[in-house]
Design a protein around this motif. Structure first.
Motif, PDB file in Angstrom:
ATOM      1  N   ALA A   6      36.678  39.964  43.413  1.00 52.94           N
ATOM      2  CA  ALA A   6      36.788  41.338  43.891  1.00 52.94           C
ATOM      3  C   ALA A   6      35.510  41.615  44.672  1.00 52.94           C
ATOM      4  O   ALA A   6      34.415  41.359  44.177  1.00 52.94           O
ATOM      5  CB  ALA A   6      36.928  42.314  42.729  1.00 52.94           C
ATOM      6  N   ARG A  55      45.153  36.959  37.688  1.00 52.95           N
ATOM      7  CA  ARG A  55      43.929  36.148  37.751  1.00 52.95           C
ATOM      8  C   ARG A  55      44.253  34.689  38.005  1.00 52.95           C
ATOM      9  O   ARG A  55      43.635  34.033  38.854  1.00 52.95           O
ATOM     10  CB  ARG A  55      43.127  36.264  36.448  1.00 52.95           C
ATOM     11  N   ARG A 109      42.277  45.683  37.863  1.00 48.00           N
ATOM     12  CA  ARG A 109      43.495  44.898  38.071  1.00 48.00           C
ATOM     13  C   ARG A 109      43.289  43.448  37.667  1.00 48.00           C
ATOM     14  O   ARG A 109      44.150  42.848  36.995  1.00 48.00           O
ATOM     15  CB  ARG A 109      43.928  44.993  39.538  1.00 48.00           C
ATOM     16  N   LEU A 110      42.169  42.868  38.051  1.00 48.55           N
ATOM     17  CA  LEU A 110      41.935  41.455  37.735  1.00 48.55           C
ATOM     18  C   LEU A 110      41.637  41.239  36.256  1.00 48.55           C
ATOM     19  O   LEU A 110      42.090  40.249  35.668  1.00 48.55           O
ATOM     20  CB  LEU A 110      40.784  40.911  38.587  1.00 48.55           C
ATOM     21  N   THR A 111      40.877  42.131  35.649  1.00 43.98           N
ATOM     22  CA  THR A 111      40.550  41.958  34.229  1.00 43.98           C
ATOM     23  C   THR A 111      41.732  42.292  33.321  1.00 43.98           C
ATOM     24  O   THR A 111      41.789  41.828  32.182  1.00 43.98           O
ATOM     25  CB  THR A 111      39.342  42.831  33.836  1.00 43.98           C
ATOM     26  N   ARG A 165      39.159  30.143  33.024  1.00 45.82           N
ATOM     27  CA  ARG A 165      39.377  31.604  33.054  1.00 45.82           C
ATOM     28  C   ARG A 165      39.779  32.143  31.675  1.00 45.82           C
ATOM     29  O   ARG A 165      40.668  32.990  31.551  1.00 45.82           O
ATOM     30  CB  ARG A 165      40.440  31.982  34.103  1.00 45.82           C
ATOM     31  N   PRO A 185      38.940  34.192  40.631  1.00 47.63           N
ATOM     32  CA  PRO A 185      39.344  35.194  41.618  1.00 47.63           C
ATOM     33  C   PRO A 185      38.244  36.223  41.838  1.00 47.63           C
ATOM     34  O   PRO A 185      37.487  36.547  40.918  1.00 47.63           O
ATOM     35  CB  PRO A 185      40.587  35.821  41.000  1.00 47.63           C
ATOM     36  N   VAL A 243      36.302  36.260  36.383  1.00 50.17           N
ATOM     37  CA  VAL A 243      36.357  37.087  37.588  1.00 50.17           C
ATOM     38  C   VAL A 243      34.974  37.059  38.224  1.00 50.17           C
ATOM     39  O   VAL A 243      33.959  37.027  37.516  1.00 50.17           O
ATOM     40  CB  VAL A 243      36.765  38.543  37.266  1.00 50.17           C
ATOM     41  N   ARG A 277      39.933  47.341  41.735  1.00 49.31           N
ATOM     42  CA  ARG A 277      40.186  45.894  41.890  1.00 49.31           C
ATOM     43  C   ARG A 277      39.759  45.137  40.645  1.00 49.31           C
ATOM     44  O   ARG A 277      40.446  44.206  40.197  1.00 49.31           O
ATOM     45  CB  ARG A 277      39.441  45.344  43.095  1.00 49.31           C
TER      46      ARG A 277
END
Length: 380
Positions: free
Chosen positions: A305, A348, A340-342, A201, A303, A280, A337
């Motif tokens: 989305a 993450r 938020r993850l990036t 990641r 993870p 992601v 979403r």
């Protein structure tokens, strides 16, 4: 363990897509358990998935191309020699295909099992003598997606006659039971692969994997990325897949000004490699069944989305624990979403690590055991 003779019957044996991939995955797993397996498709696909020269089990297609659709000839059409010849040729082709399918099945041992992986092949199977066989029907899409198209009526017509038919989740099985079908169970898809090493990641890459077709919602993904990209100028969206919609989607990408942050990667046969280079995963489908790509991303500790477009999606992803779900079709919510993850490396990492652990409840061994239990039930 008892050895059985199994026939997996689907629309195609080689189409680039989830059902054909699932079919060959299960054929390999069933063969590994000592069963005799024959994979049969109605026709050969135009957009083909790569297959090895020798799969370790026989593979047969009944037609070289998509068969003609039956058309009622009435009125002035009865006087049209070309229309009459076309219909006569279609009928002759179908008789030949039914005879070929019957020939493949007539020598099977009593109690052998035919698994119709999709409902359309039942049109041919029901014209064959299967009195010595057990028939399992399947649908690889959600009830809602079937209900919105002709396959709902096909299921209602053909699947009451099978020994067992399987939805992908208990939630959908319950809905079909409410629809009046009493022979319904459920069977999840199996996780295809658990990489020995999870994704680090470290790359600022969001990955999408799937056919470039309306069902997969890549058009909605591009609209979503148009909201994300201005806030994540150092991130890249990589779209893996091929399909008839690619020219329109590329034009949309250009119109949205996204050519600098979107890469069109084409089809891939190395999903683990793709995921190892991603941080992601995004799924923007309008409808799904029990998506294998989603499970593979989680197995790689990437993870996800995704649009909550089917019971199978929320069966796989535990929202807020090992991934983030957005209401189906809500582009603003999916963009949220992804932002938020990036934007949060700790989120993450936490969700990716939990995803890799949680998705193993769908391991091949566990799902194979469920199939063996079903086979024993059919033999009682």
């Amino acid at each position: 363990m008892k050895q059985r003779e199994l026939f997996l019957l689907g629309n195609t044996v080689d189409e680039l897509g989830g059902v054909a991939g699932w079919t060959h995955q299960m054929a390999r797993l069933f063969t590994g358990r000592g069963h005799s397996v024959h994979v049969i498709g109605v026709h050969e696909a135009e957009l083909k998935m790569p297959l090895p020269d020798n799969q370790g089990y026989p593979v047969t297609s009944l037609y070289p191309n998509h068969p003609r659709t039956a058309r009622r000839i009435s009125g002035v059409q009865r006087l049209n020699p070309a229309a009459r010849r076309q219909e006569a040729a279609r009928v002759a082709d179908k008789k030949r295909a039914v005879a070929q399918l019957g020939g493949l099945l007539e020598g099977a041992r009593h109690g052998s099992i035919v698994i119709a992986t999709q409902v359309w092949p039942m049109e041919w199977l029901r014209e064959v003598d299967t009195s010595h066989l057990r028939i399992v029907g399947m649908s690889h899409e959600s009830f809602a997606y079937s209900r919105a198209c002709h396959r709902y009526h096909w299921i209602k017509r053909h699947y009451p006659h099978v020994d067992r038919w399987l939805a992908l989740t208990q939630e959908d099985a319950d809905i079909w039971i409410h629809e009046g079908l009493q022979n319904v169970g459920h069977m999840p898809n199996a996780l295809a692969h658990l990489p020995a090493v999870p994704s680090p990641r470290t790359e600022k890459v969001v990955a999408s994997i799937g056919r470039l077709a309306d069902q997969k919602g890549v058009d909605m993904l591009l609209d979503t990325w148009a909201e994300v990209a201005p806030f994540r100028p150092d991130w890249e969206l990589r779209i893996h897949g091929a399909g008839a919609d690619e020219p329109q989607l590329r034009a949309q990408c250009t119109e949205l000004g996204l050519d600098g942050s979107v890469r069109w990667m084409g089809r891939t046969s190395d999903v683990p490699g793709v995921l190892a280079e991603s941080s992601v995963f995004v799924q923007s489908s309008r409808g799904e069944g029990f998506p294998l790509a989603l499970m593979e991303a989680m197995a790689s500790a990437v993870p996800c989305a995704a649009f909550d477009c089917a019971p199978g999606v929320r069966e796989i992803v535990r929202d807020g624990e090992d991934g983030l779900l957005a209401p189906a079709g809500d582009i603003d919510a999916l963009a949220d979403r992804l932002l938020r993850l990036t934007g949060n490396p700790r989120l993450r990492d936490d969700m990716g690590d939990r995803a890799r652990v949680n998705v193993q409840r769908f391991s091949q061994e566990q799902v194979l055991d469920q199939w063996e239990e079903l086979f024993e039930l059919l033999e009682r």
